[in-house]
Write a protein that holds these residues in place. Structure first.
Motif, PDB file in Angstrom:
ATOM      1  N   ILE A 120      36.366  48.257  23.152  1.00  0.00           N
ATOM      2  CA  ILE A 120      36.105  47.036  22.523  1.00  0.00           C
ATOM      3  C   ILE A 120      36.488  45.851  23.305  1.00  0.00           C
ATOM      4  O   ILE A 120      35.591  45.070  23.558  1.00  0.00           O
ATOM      5  N   HIS A 121      37.516  45.748  24.229  1.00  0.00           N
ATOM      6  CA  HIS A 121      37.920  44.722  24.824  1.00  0.00           C
ATOM      7  C   HIS A 121      37.262  44.817  26.459  1.00  0.00           C
ATOM      8  O   HIS A 121      37.085  43.621  26.960  1.00  0.00           O
ATOM      9  N   GLY A 122      36.991  45.955  26.838  1.00  0.00           N
ATOM     10  CA  GLY A 122      36.202  45.824  28.121  1.00  0.00           C
ATOM     11  C   GLY A 122      37.003  45.532  29.505  1.00  0.00           C
ATOM     12  O   GLY A 122      36.501  45.698  30.318  1.00  0.00           O
ATOM     13  N   GLN A 123      38.381  45.597  29.243  1.00  0.00           N
ATOM     14  CA  GLN A 123      39.103  44.753  30.204  1.00  0.00           C
ATOM     15  C   GLN A 123      40.006  46.283  30.969  1.00  0.00           C
ATOM     16  O   GLN A 123      40.218  47.330  30.196  1.00  0.00           O
ATOM     17  N   GLU A 124      40.204  46.072  32.260  1.00  0.00           N
ATOM     18  CA  GLU A 124      40.810  47.296  33.007  1.00  0.00           C
ATOM     19  C   GLU A 124      42.061  47.259  32.415  1.00  0.00           C
ATOM     20  O   GLU A 124      42.832  46.257  32.352  1.00  0.00           O
ATOM     21  N   PRO A 125      42.753  48.454  32.321  1.00  0.00           N
ATOM     22  CA  PRO A 125      44.279  48.467  31.806  1.00  0.00           C
ATOM     23  C   PRO A 125      45.080  47.958  32.981  1.00  0.00           C
ATOM     24  O   PRO A 125      44.747  48.121  34.164  1.00  0.00           O
TER      25      PRO A 125
END
Length: 166
Positions: free
Chosen positions: A47-52
């Motif tokens: 959902i957020h599509g950001q890299e951990p």
């Protein structure tokens, strides 16, 4: 039922710049610090599509005022519809905050003591002397100081006082 003390925190939406913005602001305002960094996790990545590991939230305090910088993505943009007003006791303070906050900002948005910093956050750098003049009830002086202010970018206390006196 007893009510708890109300705490209001300003949340600013950024697109990957929350930590940089927090570091910029704490370098300008005295008694300021980053209080917490929260990072994106693998959970919710679909959902957020950001890299951990990248910063989700940067919590910071500017001289007693709490802020949260949220790296929420490109969906929303900051605008001058919301600004932060800095009351300055003298011209040295006006010059300091104006010069520091406008570094890398958008010069087209700098008018009447307002500026947009390099992150798009809007600020009003206002001398308390101007507020006193505007609240004086002296209609002629208020009119003259208003006209003078409208022609300025960074506010000049000496010129404002001169206009107020006529």
């Amino acid at each position: 039922m007893a009510l708890s003390k109300l705490n209001i925190t300003t949340c600013l939406w950024f697109n990957g710049q929350a930590e940089d913005a927090a570091n910029f602001y704490i370098s300008i305002f005295p008694n300021s610090k980053i209080t917490h960094l929260q990072r994106y996790l693998e959970a919710g990545k679909e959902i957020h599509g950001q890299e951990p590991g990248t910063v989700l939230v940067a919590e910071f305090n500017l001289d007693g005022h709490r802020f949260v910088g949220l790296n929420g993505g490109p969906q929303f943009k900051l605008s001058e519809a919301v600004s932060f007003q800095i009351d300055c006791a003298n011209q040295d303070e006006v010059d300091y905050y104006w010069d520091k906050l406008s570094e890398g900002g958008d010069p087209a948005k700098q008018q009447c003591g307002w500026l947009a910093d390099k992150f798009g956050v809007s600020w009003q750098v206002v001398p308390t002397a101007l507020k006193d003049m505007l609240a004086s009830g002296k209609t002629d002086g208020v009119g003259r100081v208003t006209e003078a202010m409208m022609k300025m970018h960074k506010l000049d206390i000496a010129e404002l006082e001169k206009a107020f006196r006529g």
